[in-house]
Motif scaffolding. Structure first.
Motif, PDB file in Angstrom:
ATOM      1  N   VAL A 135      -4.149   0.261  -2.661  1.00 50.65           N
ATOM      2  CA  VAL A 135      -3.766  -1.152  -2.504  1.00 50.65           C
ATOM      3  C   VAL A 135      -4.102  -1.886  -3.806  1.00 50.65           C
ATOM      4  O   VAL A 135      -5.230  -1.792  -4.303  1.00 50.65           O
ATOM      5  CB  VAL A 135      -4.567  -1.820  -1.351  1.00 50.65           C
ATOM      6  CG1 VAL A 135      -4.101  -3.259  -1.138  1.00 50.65           C
ATOM      7  CG2 VAL A 135      -4.453  -1.015  -0.067  1.00 50.65           C
TER       8      VAL A 135
ATOM      9  N   SER B 234       0.442   5.713  -0.213  1.00 51.96           N
ATOM     10  CA  SER B 234      -0.527   6.817  -0.265  1.00 51.96           C
ATOM     11  C   SER B 234      -0.293   7.676  -1.500  1.00 51.96           C
ATOM     12  O   SER B 234       0.816   7.708  -2.053  1.00 51.96           O
ATOM     13  CB  SER B 234      -0.394   7.672   0.995  1.00 51.96           C
ATOM     14  OG  SER B 234       0.784   8.452   0.890  1.00 51.96           O
TER      15      SER B 234
ATOM     16  N   ASP C 295      -7.695   2.701   0.631  1.00 53.29           N
ATOM     17  CA  ASP C 295      -8.116   2.611   2.040  1.00 53.29           C
ATOM     18  C   ASP C 295      -7.232   3.514   2.880  1.00 53.29           C
ATOM     19  O   ASP C 295      -6.488   4.335   2.329  1.00 53.29           O
ATOM     20  CB  ASP C 295      -8.163   1.154   2.513  1.00 53.29           C
ATOM     21  CG  ASP C 295      -6.789   0.527   2.639  1.00 53.29           C
ATOM     22  OD1 ASP C 295      -5.788   1.272   2.561  1.00 53.29           O
ATOM     23  OD2 ASP C 295      -6.725  -0.701   2.807  1.00 53.29           O
ATOM     24  N   ASP C 296      -7.277   3.330   4.196  1.00 54.86           N
ATOM     25  CA  ASP C 296      -6.549   4.260   5.086  1.00 54.86           C
ATOM     26  C   ASP C 296      -5.049   4.276   4.798  1.00 54.86           C
ATOM     27  O   ASP C 296      -4.389   5.299   4.946  1.00 54.86           O
ATOM     28  CB  ASP C 296      -6.759   3.864   6.556  1.00 54.86           C
ATOM     29  CG  ASP C 296      -8.207   4.062   6.952  1.00 54.86           C
ATOM     30  OD1 ASP C 296      -8.925   4.733   6.176  1.00 54.86           O
ATOM     31  OD2 ASP C 296      -8.620   3.525   8.002  1.00 54.86           O
ATOM     32  N   ALA C 297      -4.520   3.110   4.389  1.00 56.53           N
ATOM     33  CA  ALA C 297      -3.066   3.026   4.146  1.00 56.53           C
ATOM     34  C   ALA C 297      -2.692   3.633   2.795  1.00 56.53           C
ATOM     35  O   ALA C 297      -1.524   3.812   2.492  1.00 56.53           O
ATOM     36  CB  ALA C 297      -2.630   1.571   4.191  1.00 56.53           C
ATOM     37  N   GLY C 298      -3.700   3.904   1.972  1.00 57.94           N
ATOM     38  CA  GLY C 298      -3.423   4.454   0.643  1.00 57.94           C
ATOM     39  C   GLY C 298      -3.982   3.539  -0.438  1.00 57.94           C
ATOM     40  O   GLY C 298      -4.971   2.841  -0.218  1.00 57.94           O
TER      41      GLY C 298
ATOM     42  N   PRO D  30       0.833  -1.201   0.000  1.00 60.08           N
ATOM     43  CA  PRO D  30       0.000   0.000   0.000  1.00 60.08           C
ATOM     44  C   PRO D  30       0.871   1.255   0.000  1.00 60.08           C
ATOM     45  O   PRO D  30       1.915   1.280   0.648  1.00 60.08           O
ATOM     46  CB  PRO D  30      -0.772  -0.092   1.325  1.00 60.08           C
ATOM     47  CG  PRO D  30      -0.641  -1.504   1.761  1.00 60.08           C
ATOM     48  CD  PRO D  30       0.622  -2.032   1.189  1.00 60.08           C
TER      49      PRO D  30
END
Ligand code: BTN
Length: 315
Positions: free
Chosen positions: A55, A18, A50-53, A16
């Motif tokens: 994927v 961002s 998602d939150d991690a960037g 992942p």
């Protein structure tokens, strides 16, 4: 594929990442990152945010980006859902000066075989042509046909299909006394006698096609028929191209690799050559791909022809 897009993909492949990090790493704007991600999604890559960037969830089943992604060989791939002939297209690209290019298609509508025959190429196959410019004399070029046969045989065996090579370049699968054709190879080239200008090696793999949809006279089989399930065409094409890339750089060792998979050696053969028919025992292959036949009147070395296996001498 566009170079920046390739770098976006490479970064996503590592885990992942961002949008802002990608923008920084590639020195492009965040909106440019977003556009590349959208373009990759359009090509069939499943990319989640998602939150991690971003994927990377999956890569497309087949196509130019699918085959280029993770490919360990320096080819760029041009893909067509349908095209008359990948060899004809590769020849046009050669005339434009291209090299190290692979033309890949799901279906061909005017596929060409050896000796001016048609080559049936329904959707589901791996129909591809490799265009490259080796620094060798024209007389050595047949070795690349053998290299293609070795490469595709190795890929087939990795996919669980026990293929072998009938001289010079038919890749076959044995069923009892019968040999069924899995792959055909058609090499075309241009150059002066002392140096090749370009070579196009066209490889037609009956991959996920029903042999019943192919003409009977070739006694065809396919990877999916042999395995009882479809093959991953992306991985197969990649392995084939990787093996071919290694072999084309090492022509002196191709013949030895070829012998390993040859079904012709040790067999009684009949070869129709441009200068007549030769019958005898096939005893060896010599660089760059000539067949040595022991006939009743001595040894003959044949560099081109249509070969038929007669009764086997050794099993
Ligand atoms: C043969 O006659 O056995 C050779 C068949 C070669 C078919 C391949 S499919 C990809 C490439 N494009 C063509 O038009 N022919 C070759």
């Amino acid at each position: 594929m566009n170079e920046t897009r390739q770098r976006v993909l490479d970064a996503l492949a590592d885990g992942p990442v961002s949008g802002p990090t990608l923008a920084d790493e590639l020195d492009i704007s965040r909106s440019a990152v977003w556009k590349h991600v959208e373009a990759l999604r359009d090509e069939g890559f499943e990319i989640r945010s998602d939150d991690a960037g971003y994927v990377l969830d999956s890569v497309p089943e087949f196509g130019a980006s699918a085959v280029e992604y993770g490919l360990n060989a320096p080819f760029s791939v041009e893909y067509h859902d349908s095209i008359p002939s990948t060899n004809a297209r590769a020849r046009d690209l050669a005339a434009d000066g291209a090299s190290d290019t692979v033309v890949l298609a799901d279906e061909q509508t005017g596929g060409r075989g050896r000796l001016d025959r048609e080559w049936h190429s329904p959707s589901g196959g791996i129909w591809l042509s490799v265009l490259f410019r080796p620094d060798v004399p024209m007389a050595h070029a047949p070795v690349f046909t053998l290299a293609a046969a070795v490469a595709v045989t190795r890929a087939a065996r990795e996919a669980g299909v026990e293929a072998g090579i009938k001289w010079p370049n038919d890749v076959l699968v044995r069923h009892g006394d019968e040999e069924r054709k899995l792959v055909g190879i058609l090499t075309e080239m241009e150059g002066e006698s002392d140096r090749v200008s370009w070579v196009v090696v066209g490889i037609g793999v009956n991959a996920n096609v029903d042999p019943a949809d192919l003409p009977d006279d070739a006694n065809p089989t396919s990877l999916s028929a042999e395995r009882d399930e479809p093959v991953d065409r992306r991985l197969f094409a990649q392995r084939l191209l990787e093996e071919f890339d290694a072999l084309r750089q090492d022509p002196a060792n191709v013949v030895e690799a070829w012998r390993e998979y040859a079904t012709t050696l040790g067999k009684q053969v009949r070869v129709e050559t441009p200068n007549g028919t030769i019958e005898g025992e096939a005893v060896d292959v010599e660089f760059p791909g000539a067949l040595v036949i022991e006939t009743e009147s001595g040894r003959e070395v044949v560099s081109a022809g249509d070969c038929e296996h007669l009764r086997p001498i050794t099993e």
